[in-house]
Design a protein around this motif. Structure first.
Motif, mmCIF file in Angstrom:
data_model
loop_
_atom_site.group_PDB
_atom_site.id
_atom_site.type_symbol
_atom_site.label_atom_id
_atom_site.label_comp_id
_atom_site.label_asym_id
_atom_site.label_seq_id
_atom_site.Cartn_x
_atom_site.Cartn_y
_atom_site.Cartn_z
ATOM 1 N N THR A 64 -4.543 4.821 -9.639
ATOM 2 C CA THR A 64 -3.587 3.745 -9.341
ATOM 3 C C THR A 64 -4.365 2.473 -9.008
ATOM 4 O OG1 THR A 64 -3.455 4.421 -7.031
ATOM 5 C CG2 THR A 64 -1.711 5.237 -8.497
ATOM 6 N N SER A 79 0.812 -1.226 0.000
ATOM 7 C CA SER A 79 0.000 0.000 0.000
ATOM 8 C C SER A 79 0.841 1.270 0.000
ATOM 9 C CB SER A 79 -0.907 0.023 1.232
ATOM 10 O OG SER A 79 -1.625 -1.164 1.312
ATOM 11 N N PRO A 81 -18.452 3.762 0.820
ATOM 12 C CA PRO A 81 -19.760 3.362 1.367
ATOM 13 C C PRO A 81 -19.689 2.173 2.308
ATOM 14 C CG PRO A 81 -19.539 2.631 -0.916
ATOM 15 C CD PRO A 81 -18.323 3.447 -0.616
#
Ligand code: NAD
Length: 333
Positions: free
Chosen positions: A249, A129, A189
């Motif tokens: 990305t 990440s 969400p």
């Protein structure tokens, strides 16, 4: 060259490596990578696998599907990167019990075909990440400075950064954006707890439409699913503020390319930068010049650190699965 990193699991354990010779034949862990892991990562994976008493087999830089089909035939576990694990591959892998995608996205694995055979599929969330988040920030600066060509650019400080999907990568982009003096808003969400956003000083917005409407830079981090496929297109781009940049990305599949082309044609202030070359890359490059850029090859996770982290995590997850039945990272439950 990057500064040297010495992963603890590799260097420290190498010396006290124990070979369980009697068990070596029990399990075959296949690492099948068209684009291989860094050598250090492979050494680390080997170390973890062999310490557990299993056998490691490498299939690197293969160019034919037949090579993969042959290699998986007697594999008990499979570690892959962006390699495609189709129903055909699964059918050929008679002993397969687990597939680990060393990385975040797992749209390259046929989850249903695996599930039908009772094969566990995992990813290694979070391991790459930071690499992807750093690239997203670099993309914003690159586009703000006219792709490093002469001329007056602008700064990202003081601008509003919208994060579409606040998962592992999105969170890191948000935090880095804050550190660079950006105002950060986000939409996801599936995160119901406002505290997740508040902890990072990020404001949650209540709809995708609102997110795009207010974002000078929009960083895209949604996964490619049936729901998100081609979901980012003309209407959302046209609603963005003057001079806005869409930063992708995530995956090319989430983009409606015709819609992006239409929006950038109609609005000469909009920009699009992506780590995943669109099918219409040549057309976009020709039409939009400096307002469009695609990396020649996906490079979000291409750092030495991410490569090692994801590879070692994949090996550890396989060992934990076989030794203790740990299915924490399973994605095809
Ligand atoms: P993650 O699973 O940690 O986060 C994904 C987030 O997306 C979750 O918070 C989820 O709630 C949210 N989400 C799911 N569906 C959504 C929807 N319809 N609308 C809004 N939000 C939604 O994943 P991550 O590690 O943050 O990675 C995000 C994506 O980035 C991956 O799916 C992958 O496709 C891509 N990726 C690209 C590279 C690269 O090399 N460029 C590397 C890693 C990941």
């Amino acid at each position: 060259m990057c500064p040297t990193i010495v992963p603890y699991t590799y260097e420290a354990k190498k010396e006290k490596r124990i070979y369980f010779t009697s068990l070596l034949k029990d399990m075959k862990i296949l690492v099948a990578t068209e684009k291989p892991f860094a050598r250090k990562a492979v050494d680390g994976i080997r170390s973890i696998v062999e310490e557990a008493g299993y056998q490691l087999e490498l299939l690197e830089k293969y160019t034919e599907k037949a090579a993969l089909l042959a290699a998986v035939a007697d594999a008990d576990a499979l570690i892959i990167r962006s390699d495609k694990v189709t129903a055909e591959v699964i059918a050929a892998a008679k002993n397969l019990k687990i597939v680990v995608r060393a990385g975040a996205g797992y749209d390259n694995v046929d989850l249903e075909a695996a599930k039908a055979r009772g094969i566990v599929v995992m990813n290694t969330p979070g391991q790459n990440s930071n690499a992807v988040a750093e690239l997203a920030i670099a993309f914003m600066i690159y586009m703000s400075r006219n792709r490093f060509t002469p001329g007056t650019g602008c700064e990202i400080q003081g601008k509003r950064l919208g994060i579409h999907a606040y998962g592992n990568v999105g969170k890191l982009v948000g935090r880095k954006g804050k550190a660079l003096g950006m105002e950060v808003v986000a939409y996801d969400p599936f995160i119901t707890d406002d505290a997740v956003f508040a902890a990072d000083g990020v404001k949650r917005v209540s709809s995708v439409e609102e997110l795009y409407k207010v974002s000078d830079y929009l960083s895209l981090h949604i996964p490619a699913t049936e729901q998100t496929r081609k979901s980012i297109g003309y209407d959302l781009l046209m609603s963005m503020p003057k001079g806005a940049t869409l930063v992708n990305t995530a995956r090319k599949e989430v983009i409606d390319e015709a819609g992006v082309i239409a929006a950038l044609s109609e609005r000469e202030d909009l920009k699009y930068i992506t780590d995943i070359a669109p099918d219409a890359a040549a057309e976009m490059a020709e039409k939009f010049g400096k307002r469009f850029f695609a990396t020649p090859k996906k490079m979000g996770a291409e750092t030495a650190e991410a490569n090692i982290n994801a590879g070692l995590a994949a090996a550890r997850q396989i060992v934990a699965f076989f030794k203790t039945g740990d299915t924490r990272f399973q994605v095809n439950k």
